[in-house]
Design a protein around this motif. Structure first.
Motif, PDB file in Angstrom:
ATOM      1  N   ASN A 288      -8.121  -6.090  -7.529  1.00 23.58           N
ATOM      2  CA  ASN A 288      -7.369  -4.646  -7.365  1.00 23.58           C
ATOM      3  C   ASN A 288      -6.865  -4.682  -6.119  1.00 23.58           C
ATOM      4  OD1 ASN A 288      -6.528  -2.098  -8.007  1.00 23.58           O
ATOM      5  ND2 ASN A 288      -8.454  -1.264  -6.750  1.00 23.58           N
ATOM      6  N   THR A 289      -6.885  -5.683  -5.278  1.00 22.78           N
ATOM      7  CA  THR A 289      -6.254  -5.810  -3.847  1.00 22.78           C
ATOM      8  C   THR A 289      -4.733  -5.547  -3.992  1.00 22.78           C
ATOM      9  OG1 THR A 289      -7.892  -7.346  -3.088  1.00 22.78           O
ATOM     10  CG2 THR A 289      -6.084  -6.894  -1.680  1.00 22.78           C
ATOM     11  N   ILE A 290      -4.170  -4.752  -3.136  1.00 22.30           N
ATOM     12  CA  ILE A 290      -2.937  -4.356  -2.904  1.00 22.30           C
ATOM     13  C   ILE A 290      -2.478  -4.959  -1.709  1.00 22.30           C
ATOM     14  CG2 ILE A 290      -1.391  -2.571  -2.981  1.00 22.30           C
ATOM     15  CD1 ILE A 290      -3.154  -1.151  -4.870  1.00 22.30           C
ATOM     16  N   TYR A 291      -1.298  -5.756  -1.555  1.00 20.12           N
ATOM     17  CA  TYR A 291      -1.114  -6.283  -0.291  1.00 20.12           C
ATOM     18  C   TYR A 291       0.451  -5.898  -0.202  1.00 20.12           C
ATOM     19  CZ  TYR A 291      -4.456  -9.778  -0.988  1.00 20.12           C
ATOM     20  OH  TYR A 291      -5.821 -10.334  -1.046  1.00 20.12           O
ATOM     21  N   PHE A 292       0.990  -5.943   1.237  1.00 15.00           N
ATOM     22  CA  PHE A 292       2.263  -5.318   1.699  1.00 15.00           C
ATOM     23  C   PHE A 292       2.980  -6.490   2.215  1.00 15.00           C
ATOM     24  CE2 PHE A 292       2.218  -0.515   1.210  1.00 15.00           C
ATOM     25  CZ  PHE A 292       1.020  -0.503   0.814  1.00 15.00           C
ATOM     26  N   GLY A 293       4.520  -6.431   2.114  1.00 11.38           N
ATOM     27  CA  GLY A 293       5.408  -7.388   3.012  1.00 11.38           C
ATOM     28  C   GLY A 293       5.283  -6.698   4.246  1.00 11.38           C
TER      29      GLY A 293
ATOM     30  N   ARG B  30       0.035  -5.574  -6.492  1.00 14.69           N
ATOM     31  CA  ARG B  30      -1.283  -5.678  -6.679  1.00 14.69           C
ATOM     32  C   ARG B  30      -1.112  -6.852  -7.736  1.00 14.69           C
ATOM     33  NH1 ARG B  30      -4.072  -2.781 -11.750  1.00 14.69           N
ATOM     34  NH2 ARG B  30      -6.342  -3.413 -11.237  1.00 14.69           N
TER      35      ARG B  30
END
Lengths: 112, 114
Positions: free
Chosen positions: B101-106, B96
């Motif tokens: 509040n953006t949640i990123y992924f690998g 995050r």
């Protein structure tokens, strides 16, 4: 316990045939509802976050909407490159860790 | 947007061995998480990686099997210990951003246990 249900599980569309994906949720105080796109062999790609009922967000052919019980991802005139799995996730307001609870996803296939 | 790099991207592992996955974020983040995605399934949270302290594990996941470290704000590791074929999954690091509040992924680490 937070729960997220996505429907349909799979959707086949012809190119240009608009449709909607559904995400129903139960959560103890919604902090945010997230939409992601996932291509095979890749991690989820962030699309939108919605925070309150009535909110809408758009990106190219995609529009996400939110009510108190569900969210819709509308796809207008889809193209084959829109084919992917679309994931919905909720973030609870009482969730100190801010983690996401995911639905099962909708696998979208757009045929030319 | 945050860029999250995971290593390895893919590996084939022998039963009974352990493998450590690394996750590096290119910007300041607050929370870091590890998820598992079994074949054809959605994402399940393993644990929240806490900086400088023990990770917070979800029900069904234990530290002895999935030890996690987070020595600083932008780096974390997940070890899958004493692997069995049931551990064959994609393991995803998530973060995050500190602003918003953006949640990123690998991109994920694909592990196959043979």
């Amino acid at each position: 316990e937070d729960q997220v249900t996505q429907s349909p599980e799979a959707l086949r569309l012809q190119e240009g045939e608009s449709s909607s994906l559904n995400c129903s949720y139960t959560v103890s105080g919604l902090r945010g509802l997230f939409w992601y796109r996932q291509d095979p062999g890749k991690g989820p790609e962030f699309l939108f976050t919605l925070y309150s009922a009535g909110e809408e967000k758009e990106k190219e052919r995609l529009k996400a909407t939110l009510t108190k019980k569900e969210s819709f991802l509308h796809i207008t005139a889809p193209k084959p490159e829109d084919s992917a799995t679309y994931l919905c996730a909720v973030q609870a307001g009482n969730n100190a860790g801010n983690m996401l609870t995911f639905g099962g996803g909708t696998r979208l296939m757009v045929k030319p | 947007s945050a860029v999250i790099s995971q290593k390895p991207s893919r590996d084939i592992c022998q039963r009974g061995t352990s493998l450590t996955i690394q996750c590096q974020v290119d910007s300041q983040v607050t929370m870091m998480f590890w998820y598992r995605q079994q074949p054809g399934q959605s994402l399940t949270l393993i644990a929240t990686a806490n900086q400088g302290s023990e990770a917070t594990y979800e029900s069904g996941f234990v530290i002895d099997k999935f030890p996690i470290s987070r020595p600083n704000l932008t780096f974390s590791t997940l070890t899958v210990s004493n692997m069995s074929p049931e551990d064959s999954s994609i393991y995803l690091c998530s973060a995050r951003q500190a602003s918003g509040n953006t949640i990123y992924f690998g991109e994920g680490s694909w592990l196959t246990v043979v």
